[in-house]
Design an enzyme around this catalytic site. Structure first.
Site, mmCIF file in Angstrom:
data_model
loop_
_atom_site.group_PDB
_atom_site.id
_atom_site.type_symbol
_atom_site.label_atom_id
_atom_site.label_comp_id
_atom_site.label_asym_id
_atom_site.label_seq_id
_atom_site.Cartn_x
_atom_site.Cartn_y
_atom_site.Cartn_z
ATOM 1 N N ARG A 12 60.660 1.557 -26.809
ATOM 2 C CA ARG A 12 59.475 1.874 -26.022
ATOM 3 C C ARG A 12 59.628 3.240 -25.353
ATOM 4 N NH1 ARG A 12 57.342 -2.430 -21.820
ATOM 5 N NH2 ARG A 12 59.228 -1.823 -20.787
ATOM 6 N N TYR A 65 40.402 13.894 -9.035
ATOM 7 C CA TYR A 65 40.288 12.529 -9.542
ATOM 8 C C TYR A 65 40.701 11.569 -8.423
ATOM 9 C CZ TYR A 65 41.734 8.437 -12.291
ATOM 10 O OH TYR A 65 41.901 7.165 -12.767
ATOM 11 N N ASP A 137 45.534 19.072 -13.864
ATOM 12 C CA ASP A 137 44.979 17.953 -14.616
ATOM 13 C C ASP A 137 43.945 18.561 -15.554
ATOM 14 O OD1 ASP A 137 43.438 15.841 -15.598
ATOM 15 O OD2 ASP A 137 43.491 14.731 -13.717
ATOM 16 N N LYS A 162 40.964 9.236 -22.463
ATOM 17 C CA LYS A 162 39.641 9.798 -22.701
ATOM 18 C C LYS A 162 39.507 10.362 -24.119
ATOM 19 C CE LYS A 162 39.022 10.634 -17.797
ATOM 20 N NZ LYS A 162 40.117 9.811 -17.374
#
Length: 190
Positions: A12, A65, A137, A162
């Site tokens: 992972r 955000y 960002d 997104k």
């Protein structure tokens, strides 16, 4: 077997599929390397928590955000890290907000909710002259429309939920930058 596959001790965290994805995302951003996270806010939080310490100061633009605002206003103060929010559309505000403790300038251009822009090149030149790390960002533009690394930004975060995932069926985050800065942000196997 090559070293890349032998370093995959925990699939992972590092495996051949992630390695390829990291290389592709870094190339899209014009960066040396990329790190992958479980969400966009993780890609923002982890490097900030890794690079800053108690007593450090952040300059951040207004209208970020919502979870980033929560990180800066509610979480980081518990660790002695302060943030000054400024109108990033006025370049002089960065100089006025800077202190000897400023270690990070955090941008979001365009802002997610208001679409306000910052003069990224001017801000990164200012930051470099003071030894301040810059982070942005870039979720709204994505690397297809803006490559902040080419404008001098040290770290670029984006939500892969997104545009990269594209179907709202994946929650992930990406952090790109130079190998040296990413290594400071998180120990990588590359």
């Amino acid at each position: 077997m090559n070293d890349e596959f032998e370093s995959s001790l925990y699939s992972r965290g590092q495996n051949p599929t992630l390695t390829i994805l990291r290389k592709k995302l870094a190339a899209l951003d014009g960066a040396e390397d990329a790190l992958l996270f479980s969400s966009g806010i993780s890609a923002i939080s982890v490097p900030i928590l890794s690079l800053l310490k108690s007593g450090d100061h952040i300059i951040a633009v207004d209208n970020l955000y919502s979870w980033t605002i929560k990180l800066f206003k509610d979480f980081l103060p518990k660790f002695g890290i302060t943030t000054t929010f400024i109108d990033g559309t006025v370049f002089e505000n960065f100089g006025q907000a800077a202190t000897p403790q400023t270690r990070l300038i955090y941008l979001e251009s365009p802002n997610t909710f208001c679409y306000e822009l910052q003069d990224i090149r001017k801000v990164t030149d200012f930051a470099k002259s003071r030894g301040i790390i810059t982070m942005i960002d870039n979720s709204y533009c994505s690397p297809l429309y803006q490559q902040p690394i080419s404008m001098g930004v040290d770290l670029v975060a984006q939500s892969a939920t997104k545009y990269i995932g594209g179907h709202s069926d994946v929650v992930a985050g990406v952090l790109t930058g130079s190998k040296a800065v990413l290594k400071k942000s998180l120990i990588t196997s590359s």
